[in-house]
Design an enzyme around this catalytic site. Structure first.
Site, PDB file in Angstrom:
ATOM      1  N   GLN A 137      -2.538   4.721   8.587  1.00 45.09           N
ATOM      2  CA  GLN A 137      -1.403   6.389   8.289  1.00 45.09           C
ATOM      3  C   GLN A 137       0.324   5.267   8.507  1.00 45.09           C
ATOM      4  OE1 GLN A 137      -1.540   9.534   7.458  1.00 45.09           O
ATOM      5  NE2 GLN A 137       0.794   9.501   7.531  1.00 45.09           N
ATOM      6  N   ARG A 294      -0.092   6.592   1.576  1.00 45.25           N
ATOM      7  CA  ARG A 294      -1.522   5.817   2.376  1.00 45.25           C
ATOM      8  C   ARG A 294      -2.550   5.127   1.016  1.00 45.25           C
ATOM      9  NH1 ARG A 294      -3.774   9.040   6.444  1.00 45.25           N
ATOM     10  NH2 ARG A 294      -5.427   7.406   5.796  1.00 45.25           N
TER      11      ARG A 294
HETATM   12  N1   CP Z   1      -3.295  11.268   7.757  1.00 47.26           N
HETATM   13  C1   CP Z   1      -4.885  12.212   7.713  1.00 47.26           C
HETATM   14  O1   CP Z   1      -5.667  10.831   8.308  1.00 47.26           O
HETATM   15  O2   CP Z   1      -4.999  12.663   6.630  1.00 47.26           O
HETATM   16  P1   CP Z   1      -6.937  12.654   6.704  1.00 47.26           P
HETATM   17  O3   CP Z   1      -7.041  12.993   8.028  1.00 47.26           O
HETATM   18  O4   CP Z   1      -6.997  14.162   5.655  1.00 47.26           O
HETATM   19  O5   CP Z   1      -7.342  11.847   6.103  1.00 47.26           O
END
Ligand code: CP
Length: 308
Positions: A137, A294
């Site tokens: 992230q 991402r």
């Molecule tokens: N920000 C993130 O990791 O989103 P998810 O939990 O949807 O993968």
């Protein structure tokens, strides 16, 4: 073979290489349909296992799409449906999967599970989030900030709220990319002291304050996350809300930052809790660029891990 386990365990030159490659790969896809293959197919013939022991939207879809764009194939596995969730050891799972796939991405609870997987796998392992950190992230977030405002080096990032796993990876990035981080939140939710120590040991200025408006003063970016993380007990919800209400990122807080300060959130968000909808949908918000990035950041991470 390179594992991508945490930002503080990856050399700054490698982190910079991945961010720059992600940017080049993103630019090269400009205007193409999402399903169109990349010009080069570095993952052709490669199989990637994506293991989820916790829910996910962004991580699951962005890894899946990224591998396919680069010519590889994926299998998405739920921890609960694997023997891993029914008593098979992590070490044996790592050894078995390494006979079938070329890379393992794991989203799990304990950091120790990730490290055990990496220790026993003979293929690269990527950290897709643990209770302790979320490095993919923050690679996407560094890419996002730099696309909008240039280098992160020397900037002031402000984290408001819970000093959780995402905050830890921000602190690791502060140390490795050379920016400062101010944390504002209640003392009981202070950031991981080891991550604070790491950032400071690399020369970053890390400030901890209980005053959100003072914290935000002169910020280049203000960042927050949900008040209750996936690994927190549901029983913590009411107490968290009472503790964190004063740390909502809203118009008053954004007004303390620089005029061109960005608002960042890894999503999913609970609108009008940790951040007001006005800020989330406002002109300073880059939250959906973070989600898109991402995809691009992880494609560069996958390539670096596989050396392709
Ligand atoms: N920000 C993130 O990791 O989103 P998810 O939990 O949807 O993968």
């Amino acid at each position: 073979m390179n594992h991508f386990l945490d930002i503080h365990q990856t050399a700054p030159t490698n982190l910079r290489f991945m961010i720059d490659q992600a940017r080049r790969m993103k630019d090269a896809r400009d205007g193409k349909p999402k399903g169109a293959p990349d010009e080069t197919q570095p993952l052709a013939g490669r199989m990637v296992a994506l293991i989820f022991e916790k829910p996910s939207t962004r991580t699951r879809v962005s890894f899946d799409v990224g591998v396919r764009q680069m010519g590889g194939q994926t299998m998405i596995l739920s921890g609960k449906e694997m023997q891993l969730g029914h008593g098979e050891s992590i070490a044996d799972t790592a050894r078995v999967l390494s006979r079938y796939v070329d890379l393992i991405m794991l989203r799990t609870f304990e950091e120790a599970t990730l490290h055990e997987m990496a220790e026993h796998a003979t293929v690269p392992v990527i950290n897709g989030l643990t209770d302790t950190s979320h490095p993919c992230q923050i690679m996407a977030d560094v890419l996002t900030y730099e696309q909008h405002r240039g280098s992160v080096a020397g900037r002031k990032f402000v984290w408001s709220g819970d000093g959780n796993n995402v905050c830890t990876s921000w602190l690791h990035a502060a140390g490795q990319f050379g920016f400062d981080l101010t944390f504002t939140g209640p003392e009981t939710l202070d950031p991981n002291p080891k991550a604070v120590e790491f950032a400071r040991s690399k020369g970053s200025k890390v400030t901890i304050t209980r005053d959100p408006l003072a914290a935000a003063r002169g910020a280049d970016a203000i960042v927050t996350d949900t008040w209750v993380s996936m690994h927190d007990p549901e029983s913590a919800r009411e107490r968290r809300h009472n503790q964190l209400r004063g740390y909502q990122v809203n118009g008053a807080m954004m007004a303390q930052g620089k005029p061109d300060a960005l608002f960042m959130h890894c999503l999913p968000a609970h609108r009008n809790e940790e951040a007001s909808s006005e800020v989330m949908d406002g002109p300073q918000s880059v939250i959906f660029d973070e989600s898109e990035n991402r995809l691009h950041a992880q494609k560069a991470i996958l390539r670096w891990c596989l050396g392709v």
